[in-house]
Design an enzyme around this catalytic site. Structure first.
Site, short mmCIF file in Angstrom:
data_model
loop_
_atom_site.label_atom_id
_atom_site.label_comp_id
_atom_site.label_asym_id
_atom_site.label_seq_id
_atom_site.Cartn_x
_atom_site.Cartn_y
_atom_site.Cartn_z
N ASP A 1 0.83 -1.20 -0.02
CA ASP A 1 -0.11 0.05 -0.04
C ASP A 1 0.96 1.18 0.02
O ASP A 1 1.89 1.33 0.91
CB ASP A 1 -1.01 0.15 1.36
CG ASP A 1 -1.73 1.01 1.18
OD1 ASP A 1 -2.36 1.28 0.42
OD2 ASP A 1 -2.46 1.36 2.36
N GLY B 1 -7.96 8.61 6.88
CA GLY B 1 -8.20 8.85 8.50
C GLY B 1 -9.52 9.03 8.74
O GLY B 1 -10.71 8.55 8.10
N ASP C 1 -8.54 1.10 6.35
CA ASP C 1 -7.70 0.88 7.46
C ASP C 1 -8.34 1.29 8.61
O ASP C 1 -8.37 0.83 9.68
CB ASP C 1 -6.61 1.59 6.88
CG ASP C 1 -5.43 1.32 8.01
OD1 ASP C 1 -5.43 0.48 8.90
OD2 ASP C 1 -4.20 1.81 7.86
#
Ligand code: G3H
Ligand code: 13P
Ligand code: ZN
Length: 314
Positions: free
Chosen positions: A82, A184, A258
């Protein structure tokens, strides 16, 4: 089954109209939670490792953990780098046995991104490793001119015509596009809104699979558990699940997650430790945390429509 490339998974996903979940991994519990979910739902998987994750877990540990997951599940799994930022890192992970790499030249000017991506493609393809590239900047809607921010969307989001030229010149296997997602837990200041018209325009003229980074939904229920047990995560906002679904419908084949896994793991650890302050057995807080990761991944797999698709790769 042997590890597969992203290309193999994503080309099939494009034919069949679903998307792969690409889940970031750093440690054993994440890998187990993700792969157990995929096993139960018979889903193909992309496990992706960032430079930082590889440094944290260690080059050898991360490979062995993923090999163990494959042995346990027998699923079609791609091992993907990634946000590879240099040619040398791509080279190293290919030596380690990764089946796919991302070269992220999005910080480079257009021609520089083409040159770097092409260099990686020319190295990876003869080794049967697939390459994801990125064009445009993932800075999110919060910076749009419409928000009174510094940068106009048109200056940072992926331009469809440039994308076509980029793919022709580099011969990359998949392309990450910028349409308003960002990494995020704080993706939007106001209402989440992706640029679907742009995505449609890209989909019309770019013939290879497309990737959406920054696609966590920042699921409020897991943020709430974190906060209930001592965290201070305020004002977080992700991409709503219906917008992820719409992106898949328009034609995205890989959806990167993530943050949602980090939140799930943290929620589980915080809850278990708070509820039993005498506990200092890692199994008793990492176990429930792993279960939350599994629950989240099952939800993602169903959302992306890749449940029961593992047999397509036998
Ligand atoms: O896109 C970035 C991923 O979430 C990986 O993050 O570099 O902190 O491992 P990381
Ligand atoms: P999130 O931060 O939205 O989970 O995005 C992860 C990602 O894009 C990894 O490359
Ligand atoms: Zn990313």
């Amino acid at each position: 089954m042997p590890f597969v490339t992203n290309k193999k998974l994503m080309d099939k996903a494009m034919e069949e109209g679903f998307a792969l979940g690409a889940f970031n991994v750093n440690n054993m519990e994440l890998i187990q939670g993700i792969t157990e979910a995929a096993k139960e739902l018979n889903a193909p998987l992309i496990l992706q490792i960032s430079r930082g994750a590889r440094k944290y877990a260690g080059r050898n540990y991360i490979m062995k953990l993923i090999e163990a997951a494959e042995k346990e599940t027998k699923l079609p799994i791609a091992i993907h780098l990634d946000h590879g930022d240099t040619f040398e890192l791509c080279q190293e992970v290919i030596e380690d046995g990764f089946t796919s790499v991302m070269i992220d030249g999005s910080h480079e000017p257009f021609e520089g991104n083409i040159a770097l991506t092409k260099k990686v493609v020319d190295y990876a393809h003869p080794k049967k490793v697939s390459v994801e590239a990125e064009l445009g900047k993932l800075i999110g809607e919060q910076f749009d001119s419409g928000e009174g921010g510094k940068v106009a969307a048109s200056a940072v989001y992926t331009d469809p015509n440039e994308a076509k030229t980029f793919v022709e010149k580099t011969k990359c296997d998949s392309l990450a596009v910028a349409i308003g997602t960002s990494h995020g837990a704080y993706k939007f200041k106001s209402e989440p809104k992706l640029d679907f018209e742009r995505l449609k325009a890209i989909r019309e003229i770019v013939k290879i699979p497309l990737v959406l980074h920054g696609s966590s939904s920042v699921l409020p229920e897991y943020v709430d558990i974190c906060n209930k047990y001592g965290a201070a995560i305020k004002g977080s906002k992700g991409v709503p699940e219906d917008q992820i679904k719409q992106a898949v419908k328009i034609g995205v084949q890989k959806v990167n997650i993530d943050t949602d896994l980090r939140l799930g793991l943290t929620a589980g650890i915080r809850k278990a430790l708070s509820e039993d302050p005498k506990n200092f057995d890692p199994r008793l807080y990492l176990g429930p945390a792993r279960d939350l990761v599994k629950e989240i991944v099952k939800r993602k797999i169903k959302l992306l429509g890749c449940d029961n698709k593992a047999d397509l790769f036998k």
